[in-house]
Motif scaffolding. Structure first.
Motif, PDB file in Angstrom:
ATOM      1  N   ALA A 439      -8.731 -11.067   1.696  1.00 41.12           N
ATOM      2  CA  ALA A 439      -8.043 -10.363   0.905  1.00 41.12           C
ATOM      3  C   ALA A 439      -8.649  -9.017   0.556  1.00 41.12           C
ATOM      4  O   ALA A 439      -7.932  -7.991   0.644  1.00 41.12           O
ATOM      5  N   ASP A 440      -9.895  -8.780   0.735  1.00 43.70           N
ATOM      6  CA  ASP A 440     -10.521  -7.513   0.334  1.00 43.70           C
ATOM      7  C   ASP A 440     -10.300  -6.867   1.681  1.00 43.70           C
ATOM      8  O   ASP A 440      -9.971  -5.409   1.755  1.00 43.70           O
ATOM      9  N   ALA A 441     -10.469  -7.300   3.142  1.00 37.79           N
ATOM     10  CA  ALA A 441     -10.134  -6.770   4.163  1.00 37.79           C
ATOM     11  C   ALA A 441      -8.781  -6.186   4.457  1.00 37.79           C
ATOM     12  O   ALA A 441      -8.285  -4.939   4.669  1.00 37.79           O
ATOM     13  N   TRP A 442      -7.775  -7.042   3.955  1.00 42.27           N
ATOM     14  CA  TRP A 442      -6.505  -6.538   4.086  1.00 42.27           C
ATOM     15  C   TRP A 442      -6.223  -5.296   3.015  1.00 42.27           C
ATOM     16  O   TRP A 442      -5.479  -4.258   3.288  1.00 42.27           O
ATOM     17  N   GLU A 443      -6.862  -5.435   1.699  1.00 43.28           N
ATOM     18  CA  GLU A 443      -6.683  -4.485   0.470  1.00 43.28           C
ATOM     19  C   GLU A 443      -7.223  -3.148   1.103  1.00 43.28           C
ATOM     20  O   GLU A 443      -6.601  -1.925   1.130  1.00 43.28           O
TER      21      GLU A 443
END
Length: 532
Positions: A439-443
């Protein structure tokens, strides 16, 4: 000095002599081409069609038997179903555009609604929904090497459509297309009729399954190519018929099954403790006709003795010169787990599977698991793309044609007809191993402009339009009830209370909500927009 035989051949048949010399040069140039004591130099000179005709039926039957009787193979095909089409089947997201290149959302909704209704009973028997049908189609395709479906459009003699859109599929196993139906005069090979350029013109299929008890006549019918879907797993160019995905690992899997069964039997024998009595001299083997079972009192046949064994007992029933021993067994073998894992790893490599998935062994670090998952996902994506191109796209477009023809879907006048069939085909995606990191990478990617919100939704297997509609309804309901969650960025931006905006408009008003969204997008004081 030259070979006398070569001199004779060169004089009588120069071309033959040249071929012999060329072959000799090849053998001298490539060491692997030389047969030796350890190198058999096996080869295959048959065409793809002939190879499939000779071995296709045997491979298909072996793969089916393993699918029915070997738990490992059953698990492999179960997982391939899950990763190619999944529980919900291949999702369709229509994207028709108008003449200005803008998406026609109302038309998309109408198409999705009709598609969902048709998906409840898409095939002729009416026994399966579309996701269930697609999973069985994928299983038959990969296990048997191929699968067929006859398309029924409009009015069909002796058949009543089960859906409002008169389009249905008659799914057929590979057995319906005879492997040995050849007619060179009609350009028919393995049941497939082609023209001079090898383009398929028709399929000659059995009217009933050849394995059925009622199919005595083995009569066939000719089905035009534009009414038949042929999903085949091919391995060579110009190969008409498909080959099972297990073709290269069938022997390994069958041997592994037999080996595991032998180990299980050996372990069962070892679990039953066996004792023997060793006698010292030949005369000690005299028949003891009067012996009885000690402790039981029951008479035994002549020459036989039995002893009851209990925990902590003291045994003192041996005859002079006798000794008691037990048969030792090292089963199951300590090498079983390592050997089985190596065999499954090789089988997984030949079926586009991940080893951990095939063996259900998920030990390892995050990095190792993710690397294996990424590599395995490439194989799943390839199969998923093949299924999408050969099956899903054709089914969707044929269905859409019939829905438009009968008027179930009304086309707006500003539709760009070239975009009517535009659609995203959404299959299962690679699962997240560590949701927090993913999720952090996509954000970060979305914030930097390297990805968009729709791409994130599709990466999680969601339809972006459905997700946005669901979020809009959810936020509107929360504001009506005065609920505030961290996912509602509007409250953080305005610092509002009880769902009221700075102008006092209630948040539950749909028009005011859309006005606020437009306000967020408007530039302020001639500067850039308010969006972060």
């Amino acid at each position: 000095m030259g070979n006398p035989l070569d001199s004779v051949i060169n004089a009588l048949a120069p071309q033959w002599g040249a071929r012999r010399a060329g072959a000799r040069q090849i053998l001298s140039a490539y060491e692997a081409a030389k047969p030796s004591r350890t190198q058999k130099a096996k080869g295959s000179t048959l065409s793809g069609d002939l190879t499939a005709q000779i071995g296709g039926r045997s491979l298909r039957e072996q793969a089916r038997w393993l699918d029915e009787n070997h738990d490992l193979v059953t698990g492999i095909f179960d997982r391939l179903e899950e990763r190619v089409v999944g529980a919900d089947g291949m999702g369709i997201e229509p994207i028709p555009l108008d003449t200005n290149g803008q998406r026609l959302r109302e038309l998309s909704k109408a198409i999705k609604a009709e598609w969902a209704a048709w998906s409840l009973r898409p095939e002729t028997t009416g026994e399966m929904t579309r996701p269930e049908m697609e999973r069985l189609v994928v299983r038959s395709w990969l296990r048997d090497g191929e699968v067929l479906a006859q398309e029924l459009r409009g009015r069909v003699p002796l058949y009543d459509h089960l859906t409002d859109v008169p389009y249905a599929l008659e799914c057929l196993e590979a057995d319906y297309l005879p492997l040995h139906f050849n007619d060179p005069a009609q350009k028919i090979a393995a049941g497939i009729e082609r023209n001079a350029w090898r383009r398929v013109k028709a399929y000659h299929v059995y009217k009933q399954h050849p394995g059925s008890l009622t199919n005595f006549a083995m009569a066939t019918k000719r089905v035009p190519a534009d009414s038949m879907i042929h999903l085949a797993h091919r391995k060579r160019l110009q190969q008409s018929r498909g080959i099972s995905i297990l073709h290269a690992v069938l022997q390994r899997l069958a041997d592994l099954k037999d080996y595991e069964e032998s180990e299980r039997v050996a372990a069962r024998i070892a679990a039953a403790m066996t004792m023997y009595i060793k006698k010292g001299e030949p005369h000690d083997y005299a028949v003891n006709s009067g012996k009885t079972d000690q402790g039981a009192g029951a008479a035994l046949p002549p020459g036989q003795r039995a002893f009851q064994i209990a925990p902590g007992m003291v045994f003192d029933g041996l005859m002079p010169g006798e000794d008691v021993g037990t048969i030792q067994s090292n089963r199951p073998s300590a090498l079983l787990d390592g050997f089985r894992g190596a065999m499954i790893r090789a089988a997984a490599a030949g079926t586009r599977m991940g080893y951990s998935t095939a063996n259900r062994d998920y030990n390892g670090t995050y990095s190792a698991q993710r690397q294996e998952l990424i590599e395995a996902q490439l194989g799943y994506d390839l199969l998923q793309g093949q299924f999408r191109d050969q099956w899903s796209r054709r089914v969707y477009r044929s269905w859409l044609d019939m829905a438009v023809i009968i008027g179930r879907i009304q086309l707006p006048p500003n539709l760009d007809r070239r975009t009517l069939y535009n659609a995203f085909y959404l299959g299962p995606v690679m699962p997240w191993i560590d949701p927090g990191r993913e999720a952090d990478a996509w954000e970060q990617l979305v914030a930097a402009g390297f990805a968009d919100e729709s791409e994130v939704a599709r990466a999680r297997g969601r339809n972006p339009q459905e997700l946005k509609q669901s979020r809009e309804d959810e936020i509107a309901e929360n504001r009506e009830k005065g609920l505030v969650f961290s996912s509602d960025a509007y409250h953080e931006f305005y610092g509002g209370k009880n769902g009221a905006d700075p102008n006092g408009n209630p948040a539950g008003n749909g028009d005011s909500a859309r006005a606020r969204n437009r306000q967020l997008r408007q530039p302020a004081d001639g500067q850039g927009g308010n969006r972060d």
